[in-house]
Design a protein around this motif. Structure first.
Motif, PDB file in Angstrom:
ATOM      1  N   LEU A 102      -1.799  15.787  73.679  1.00 10.50           N
ATOM      2  CA  LEU A 102      -0.789  14.665  73.435  1.00 10.50           C
ATOM      3  C   LEU A 102       0.543  15.438  72.935  1.00 10.50           C
ATOM      4  CD1 LEU A 102      -0.112  11.898  72.960  1.00 10.50           C
ATOM      5  CD2 LEU A 102      -1.112  12.172  70.626  1.00 10.50           C
ATOM      6  N   PHE A 103       0.336  16.600  72.387  1.00 12.24           N
ATOM      7  CA  PHE A 103       1.457  17.238  71.714  1.00 12.24           C
ATOM      8  C   PHE A 103       2.201  18.224  72.786  1.00 12.24           C
ATOM      9  CE2 PHE A 103       0.532  15.594  67.789  1.00 12.24           C
ATOM     10  CZ  PHE A 103      -0.987  15.736  67.553  1.00 12.24           C
ATOM     11  N   THR A 104       1.994  18.847  73.687  1.00 13.36           N
ATOM     12  CA  THR A 104       2.517  19.742  74.179  1.00 13.36           C
ATOM     13  C   THR A 104       2.822  19.735  76.042  1.00 13.36           C
ATOM     14  OG1 THR A 104       0.469  21.103  74.823  1.00 13.36           O
ATOM     15  CG2 THR A 104       1.755  21.529  72.760  1.00 13.36           C
ATOM     16  N   ASP A 105       1.919  18.716  76.610  1.00 16.93           N
ATOM     17  CA  ASP A 105       2.003  18.786  77.778  1.00 16.93           C
ATOM     18  C   ASP A 105       2.398  17.530  78.679  1.00 16.93           C
ATOM     19  OD1 ASP A 105      -1.664  19.979  77.805  1.00 16.93           O
ATOM     20  OD2 ASP A 105       0.096  20.984  77.852  1.00 16.93           O
ATOM     21  N   THR A 106       2.922  18.023  79.872  1.00 14.06           N
ATOM     22  CA  THR A 106       3.612  17.033  80.740  1.00 14.06           C
ATOM     23  C   THR A 106       2.726  15.951  81.132  1.00 14.06           C
ATOM     24  OG1 THR A 106       5.019  19.005  81.660  1.00 14.06           O
ATOM     25  CG2 THR A 106       4.860  17.013  83.178  1.00 14.06           C
ATOM     26  N   GLN A 107       3.175  15.000  81.317  1.00 12.44           N
ATOM     27  CA  GLN A 107       2.689  13.516  81.733  1.00 12.44           C
ATOM     28  C   GLN A 107       2.674  13.600  83.340  1.00 12.44           C
ATOM     29  OE1 GLN A 107       3.682  10.120  79.493  1.00 12.44           O
ATOM     30  NE2 GLN A 107       3.899  11.277  77.609  1.00 12.44           N
ATOM     31  N   TYR A 108       1.511  13.076  83.777  1.00 15.45           N
ATOM     32  CA  TYR A 108       1.363  13.001  85.231  1.00 15.45           C
ATOM     33  C   TYR A 108       0.998  11.580  85.639  1.00 15.45           C
ATOM     34  CZ  TYR A 108       1.207  17.983  85.447  1.00 15.45           C
ATOM     35  OH  TYR A 108       1.481  19.402  85.104  1.00 15.45           O
ATOM     36  N   PHE A 109       1.878  10.984  86.564  1.00 13.66           N
ATOM     37  CA  PHE A 109       1.824   9.512  86.608  1.00 13.66           C
ATOM     38  C   PHE A 109       1.083   8.976  87.717  1.00 13.66           C
ATOM     39  CE2 PHE A 109       5.126   7.935  83.600  1.00 13.66           C
ATOM     40  CZ  PHE A 109       5.811   8.844  83.026  1.00 13.66           C
ATOM     41  N   MET A 153       5.514   8.601  90.181  1.00 13.32           N
ATOM     42  CA  MET A 153       6.449   9.336  89.548  1.00 13.32           C
ATOM     43  C   MET A 153       6.018  11.065  89.788  1.00 13.32           C
ATOM     44  SD  MET A 153       8.619   7.686  87.732  1.00 13.32           S
ATOM     45  CE  MET A 153       9.085   8.158  86.230  1.00 13.32           C
ATOM     46  N   ARG A 206      11.103  20.354  83.797  1.00 15.39           N
ATOM     47  CA  ARG A 206      10.878  20.357  82.606  1.00 15.39           C
ATOM     48  C   ARG A 206      11.577  21.304  81.782  1.00 15.39           C
ATOM     49  NH1 ARG A 206       5.242  20.275  79.056  1.00 15.39           N
ATOM     50  NH2 ARG A 206       5.686  21.974  77.782  1.00 15.39           N
ATOM     51  N   TYR A 220      12.070  13.339  86.271  1.00 15.21           N
ATOM     52  CA  TYR A 220      11.288  12.765  87.298  1.00 15.21           C
ATOM     53  C   TYR A 220      11.757  12.183  88.572  1.00 15.21           C
ATOM     54  CZ  TYR A 220       7.239  13.312  83.812  1.00 15.21           C
ATOM     55  OH  TYR A 220       6.266  13.587  82.952  1.00 15.21           O
ATOM     56  N   ASN A 229       8.410  16.470  70.036  1.00 12.93           N
ATOM     57  CA  ASN A 229       7.310  17.469  69.977  1.00 12.93           C
ATOM     58  C   ASN A 229       6.229  16.757  69.845  1.00 12.93           C
ATOM     59  OD1 ASN A 229       6.782  20.033  70.341  1.00 12.93           O
ATOM     60  ND2 ASN A 229       6.619  20.488  68.075  1.00 12.93           N
ATOM     61  N   TYR A 230       5.839  15.739  69.498  1.00 15.36           N
ATOM     62  CA  TYR A 230       4.490  15.112  69.217  1.00 15.36           C
ATOM     63  C   TYR A 230       4.029  14.353  70.299  1.00 15.36           C
ATOM     64  CZ  TYR A 230       5.258  17.300  64.633  1.00 15.36           C
ATOM     65  OH  TYR A 230       5.487  18.155  63.772  1.00 15.36           O
ATOM     66  N   TYR A 261       0.176   4.497  74.064  1.00 17.59           N
ATOM     67  CA  TYR A 261      -0.539   5.732  74.343  1.00 17.59           C
ATOM     68  C   TYR A 261      -1.927   5.694  73.597  1.00 17.59           C
ATOM     69  CZ  TYR A 261       0.108   8.057  69.839  1.00 17.59           C
ATOM     70  OH  TYR A 261      -0.073   8.589  68.436  1.00 17.59           O
ATOM     71  N   TYR A 278       3.111   2.501  80.548  1.00 17.09           N
ATOM     72  CA  TYR A 278       4.609   2.145  80.816  1.00 17.09           C
ATOM     73  C   TYR A 278       4.890   1.164  81.559  1.00 17.09           C
ATOM     74  CZ  TYR A 278       5.307   7.152  79.252  1.00 17.09           C
ATOM     75  OH  TYR A 278       5.096   8.172  78.599  1.00 17.09           O
ATOM     76  N   TYR A 333      -1.244   7.001  78.710  1.00 17.70           N
ATOM     77  CA  TYR A 333       0.026   6.257  78.413  1.00 17.70           C
ATOM     78  C   TYR A 333       0.217   5.161  79.386  1.00 17.70           C
ATOM     79  CZ  TYR A 333       1.132  11.105  76.649  1.00 17.70           C
ATOM     80  OH  TYR A 333       0.632  12.113  75.992  1.00 17.70           O
ATOM     81  N   ARG A 339      11.475  13.534  75.335  1.00 20.14           N
ATOM     82  CA  ARG A 339      10.101  13.349  74.511  1.00 20.14           C
ATOM     83  C   ARG A 339      10.284  14.336  73.201  1.00 20.14           C
ATOM     84  NH1 ARG A 339       4.932  16.033  76.645  1.00 20.14           N
ATOM     85  NH2 ARG A 339       5.644  17.342  74.840  1.00 20.14           N
TER      86      ARG A 339
END
Lengths: 114, 114
Positions: free
Chosen positions: A98-105, B45, B50, B37, B97-98, A48, A35, A33, B95
């Motif tokens: 993409l659907f479930t996980d936390t994003q790490y920046f 970040m 969560r 965050y 679900n998708y 994304y 931003y 992603y 966010r």
């Protein structure tokens, strides 16, 4: 393991020049992603990737912005003919799915357009 | 469309005290995720906590806990035993679900005072 990395950490450019910002996601993360964080503002979602595909480019601020991802790994955000309003911190994030996980920046790239 | 509001641009707290950061959001999704965050001066970040919207139990992570009020669309962050290293910008995010709609609030700047 290594986190998300971005380069350069800082970029100063003149108005009208093109810039390329690079993001190296966490190994094995399929989603990536981009931003933008303008001074004092929250994060603005740009685009994304799921693998190498970017299904929705509507978040890009103008047609001067483009992004690509090759090999399901490194991504490049390109800004053509930069304007002063492009000055911001550009953050990249990745997640395993993409659907479930936390994003790490990543730490971001601070772009200053003079 | 999803929106996130953080009504406290700046807050301060004495070291070892407890502070609560407010966040309200709006979404038309029935299932979604909420995040806090932290962004210290280094710009990285960092995920603090969560919460899955379908879970009624409030998430906790050591000194960090949330008060999730789904009907009120409120998601506040409580930091107990504040430490100097907690000084940072805190962003609330929602966010879907998708993972395609990831919206951040404008942030709250927290200063922990010695």
């Amino acid at each position: 393991g290594a986190g998300v990395s971005q380069s350069p950490s800082n970029k100063v450019t003149e108005k009208g020049k093109d810039v390329e910002l690079r993001c190296d996601p966490i190994s094995g993360h399929t989603a990536l992603y981009w931003y933008r964080q303008s001074l004092g503002q929250g994060l603005e979602f740009l685009i994304y990737f799921q693998g190498n595909s970017a299904p929705d480019k509507s978040g890009l601020p103008s047609d001067r912005f483009s992004a690509e991802r090759t090999g399901g790994s490194v991504s490049t955000l390109t800004i053509q003919r930069t304007q002063q309003e492009d000055s911001a911190v550009y953050l990249c994030a990745s997640s395993f799915g993409l659907f479930t996980d936390t994003q790490y920046f990543g730490p971001g790239t601070r772009l200053t357009v003079l | 469309a999803q929106t996130v509001t953080q009504s406290q641009p700046e807050m301060s707290v004495q070291e070892a005290e407890t502070v609560t950061l407010s966040c309200t959001y709006d979404t038309s999704e029935s299932n979604y995720y909420l995040f806090w965050y932290k962004q210290p001066p280094s710009r990285q970040m960092i995920l603090v906590i969560r919460q899955e919207a379908y879970k009624q139990q409030n998430a906790t992570e050591n000194r960090f806990s949330v008060n999730f009020q789904k009907a009120a669309k409120s998601f506040s962050l409580k930091i107990s035993d504040s430490q100097l290293g907690d000084t940072a910008m805190y962003f609330c995010a929602v966010r879907d679900n998708y993972g395609q709609n990831f919206v951040f609030g404008p942030g709250t700047r927290l200063s922990v005072l010695p």
